[in-house]
Design an enzyme around this catalytic site. Structure first.
Site, mmCIF file in Angstrom:
data_model
loop_
_atom_site.group_PDB
_atom_site.id
_atom_site.type_symbol
_atom_site.label_atom_id
_atom_site.label_comp_id
_atom_site.label_asym_id
_atom_site.label_seq_id
_atom_site.Cartn_x
_atom_site.Cartn_y
_atom_site.Cartn_z
ATOM 1 N N CYS A 48 0.848 -1.190 0.000
ATOM 2 C CA CYS A 48 0.000 0.000 0.000
ATOM 3 C C CYS A 48 0.886 1.243 0.000
ATOM 4 C CB CYS A 48 -0.898 -0.006 1.227
ATOM 5 S SG CYS A 48 -1.932 1.472 1.375
ATOM 6 N N CYS A 51 0.283 3.020 3.584
ATOM 7 C CA CYS A 51 0.651 2.481 4.897
ATOM 8 C C CYS A 51 1.665 1.343 4.829
ATOM 9 C CB CYS A 51 -0.597 2.006 5.652
ATOM 10 S SG CYS A 51 -1.251 0.435 5.062
ATOM 11 N N CYS A 97 -7.676 -0.703 1.136
ATOM 12 C CA CYS A 97 -6.715 -1.283 2.066
ATOM 13 C C CYS A 97 -7.401 -1.445 3.418
ATOM 14 C CB CYS A 97 -5.499 -0.361 2.199
ATOM 15 S SG CYS A 97 -4.328 -0.892 3.482
ATOM 16 N N CYS A 100 -5.602 0.933 6.240
ATOM 17 C CA CYS A 100 -5.654 2.399 6.290
ATOM 18 C C CYS A 100 -6.790 2.989 5.473
ATOM 19 C CB CYS A 100 -4.321 2.988 5.835
ATOM 20 S SG CYS A 100 -4.093 2.968 4.037
ATOM 21 N N CYS A 120 -8.646 -4.651 -10.241
ATOM 22 C CA CYS A 120 -8.174 -3.587 -11.123
ATOM 23 C C CYS A 120 -7.720 -2.426 -10.239
ATOM 24 C CB CYS A 120 -9.324 -3.175 -12.038
ATOM 25 S SG CYS A 120 -8.874 -1.935 -13.260
HETATM 26 FE FE FE Z 1 -2.932 1.041 3.453
#
Ligand code: FE
Length: 138
Positions: A48, A51, A97, A100, A120
């Protein structure tokens, strides 16, 4: 999840590039065939951009022809959460995510077998890291 990361909007704006902020925190979409990973075949773990959580593995990446990085599954089911997205006159499944709440992209039911899923994902929401170093967070 015990390791959730929550930051104020102002803090995200400060920590991210304008493009990352627009996509991850304001649910934007990068134009197709413009991101840094749509055509990337390098080995590693996609983390990510907000984070550092491990989200996808390059072994699950495939060429969907759409111009966005596409994956058949997450690195771990718990890494992502989904929400129904009824914006822009469509009904889609948004992918975020789990740690976060970054907006990552959408998941569609037109992927390859056996699962038939296509995650995607915006390149701007991802950071490709070597498999060895792909642990921890920022
Ligand atoms: Fe994240």
């Amino acid at each position: 999840m015990g390791d959730r990361i929550e930051r104020s909007d102002e803090e995200w704006r400060r920590r991210l590039t304008p493009e990352q902020y627009a996509i991850c925190r304001q649910k934007g979409t990068e134009p197709a065939f413009t991101g840094r990973y749509w055509n990337c075949k390098d080995d590693g773990v996609y983390r990510c951009a907000c984070c550092g959580a491990e989200l996808f593995d390059s072994r699950d990446k495939y060429d969907s022809g759409t111009g966005w990085p596409s994956f058949t599954r997450p690195a771990r089911e718990a890494a992502l959460r989904t929400e129904e997205d009824r914006s822009h006159g469509m009904v889609r499944t948004e992918v975020l995510c789990a740690r976060c709440d970054a907006h990552l992209g959408h998941v569609f039911p037109d992927g390859p077998p056996p699962a038939g899923l296509r995650y995607c994902i915006n390149s701007a929401a991802l950071d490709l890291a070597p498999r060895d170093a792909a642990s921890g967070s920022r």
